[in-house]
Design an enzyme around this catalytic site. Structure first.
Site, PDB file in Angstrom:
ATOM      1  N   SER A  49     -23.678  93.711  -5.736  1.00  0.00           N
ATOM      2  CA  SER A  49     -24.586  92.897  -6.364  1.00  0.00           C
ATOM      3  C   SER A  49     -24.958  92.980  -7.921  1.00  0.00           C
ATOM      4  CB  SER A  49     -25.720  92.421  -5.753  1.00  0.00           C
ATOM      5  OG  SER A  49     -26.631  93.542  -5.384  1.00  0.00           O
ATOM      6  N   ASP A 334     -35.614  90.992  -9.349  1.00  0.00           N
ATOM      7  CA  ASP A 334     -36.171  90.722  -8.119  1.00  0.00           C
ATOM      8  C   ASP A 334     -36.266  92.034  -7.131  1.00  0.00           C
ATOM      9  OD1 ASP A 334     -33.489  91.645  -7.426  1.00  0.00           O
ATOM     10  OD2 ASP A 334     -32.707  89.749  -6.976  1.00  0.00           O
ATOM     11  N   HIS A 337     -32.788  94.118  -7.987  1.00  0.00           N
ATOM     12  CA  HIS A 337     -31.927  94.080  -9.261  1.00  0.00           C
ATOM     13  C   HIS A 337     -32.833  94.335 -10.316  1.00  0.00           C
ATOM     14  CE1 HIS A 337     -29.661  91.856  -5.935  1.00  0.00           C
ATOM     15  NE2 HIS A 337     -28.703  92.834  -6.262  1.00  0.00           N
TER      16      HIS A 337
END
Length: 373
Positions: A49, A334, A337
């Site tokens: 991600s 977040d 990340h």
């Protein structure tokens, strides 16, 4: 993947690394526009991600970021990037003179001329990693997807020309984070009871070695390997801490992995003829950013800009949640990340930094390195 038919006359026309029309200027003046030199024919990307740009959008997965406020500062809005804007590989592509690299799930036709991004949120080196999120594309499957792309290229160019072109391309691989966060540290996974930290690192890097060798056997020659950062300091882990400080247990846990990857890289550079591997020390990069936060303009290093609960890390950024307005002052976007600003700083340092950041040469030097087949 959508069918793409590419004529020999256009596919990898950029092999000559000539001049190409510049894209719109990136954030923080990443591009100056106009004509710019493409340093390599293409950039192929594998990972999770941290660099996924939409491959999970259309699969049954809980690991998605194709909703606002993700992409709030990105020209295309929410695309599936787990950031408010650019990821690290977006900036690297621009520094190389390339356009942004398309996701495999969306790439077709001429879109693949500059490379493809195969990264998938929740993916790991091990196939079982990330199962709590249901759908994801593990590294082995990402390699198979690349092979599908390569089959199409070879069918049009022929094996010799395809191999010659591929040897000049860059392959960015950032794997391993989820093998800890969404495997070893998950209570419903057995791995923590089966392996100590060194044994688990040995297991991971043994698999990683095989996978990278497979990419080499498919024609890849120039590799960029991203190490794991200080994962004990991300908001998700901070939220679980009674003291509110970094988890040194988690930080120590990943050290054997990084050490093993460096040793593997040195070994592969010797054992694979014509290959050139480099290593980005993500932990050192992160440490520098946090230690010198004020110098970089950061004022918040221990909370997410968007999220819920302690350190805004207990529940990650929800659809249409209002994020912090001063995003350039936050290290984390977040629970897991970094913000676009951190991604760009890390990309630029990896691109032309010294051996304390990227070893044994940097990305710019790798791009200019002449591979002998």
């Amino acid at each position: 993947m959508a069918n793409f038919r590419i004529s020999v006359s256009v596919l990898f026309c950029i092999v000559s690394a000539g001049l190409a029309a510049g894209q719109d200027g990136g954030p923080f003046g990443a591009s100056q526009g106009g004509m710019r030199r493409e340093m390599v024919p293409a950039l192929f990307i594998f990972g999770d991600s941290l660099i996924d740009n939409g491959n999970n959008n259309n699969i049954p997965s809980f690991a998605k970021a194709n909703y606002f406020p993700y992409g709030i500062d990105f020209n295309g809005g929410p695309t599936g990037r787990f950031s408010n804007g650019y990821t690290m590989v977006d900036e690297i592509a621009e520094l190389l003179g390339l356009p942004l690299i398309p996701a495999y799930s969306e790439a077709s036709g001429d879109q693949v001329l500059h490379g493809v991004n195969y990264a998938s949120a929740a993916a790991g080196i091990l196939d079982i990693t990330g199962g709590n999120f249901v759908g994801r594309i593990p590294f082995d499957e990402q390699i198979r997807n690349f092979q599908s792309t390569l089959d199409q290229i070879t069918a049009n160019l022929g094996a010799i020309d395809a191999a010659r072109s591929l040897a000049k391309c860059l392959f960015f691989v950032g794997m391993g984070s989820n093998d800890y966060l969404n495997n070893y540290l998950m209570p419903n996974y057995p791995t923590r009871n089966q392996y100590d930290s060194q044994q688990y690192a040995d297991l991971l890097v043994s698999q990683y070695d095989r996978q990278l060798t497979q990419l080499y056997n498919l024609g890849a020659r120039k590799f960029i390997l991203a190490g794991l950062g200080r994962m004990g300091c991300i908001p998700s882990i901070l939220a679980q801490s009674s003291s509110g400080g970094c988890s040194e247990e988690v930080n120590q846990l990943v050290l054997p992995f990084n050490a093993n990857v460096k040793a593997m890289m040195n070994r592969l550079n010797v054992n694979l003829p014509g290959a050139r591997f480099i290593y980005i020390d993500s932990a050192n990069l992160f440490e520098d950013i946090v230690t010198n936060a004020g110098t970089y303009g950061f004022s918040v290093v221990d909370r997410g800009c968007c999220g819920i609960g302690r350190n805004r890390g207990q529940v990650t950024c929800l659809p249409f949640q209002t994020p912090c307005p001063n995003r350039d002052e936050y290290v984390f976007w977040d629970a897991f990340h970094p913000t676009e600003k951190v991604n760009i700083i890390m990309a630029r340092k990896a691109f032309n930094g010294d051996i304390s950041i990227v070893y044994p040469i940097n990305i710019e030097q790798l791009a200019n390195f002449d591979i002998e087949n």
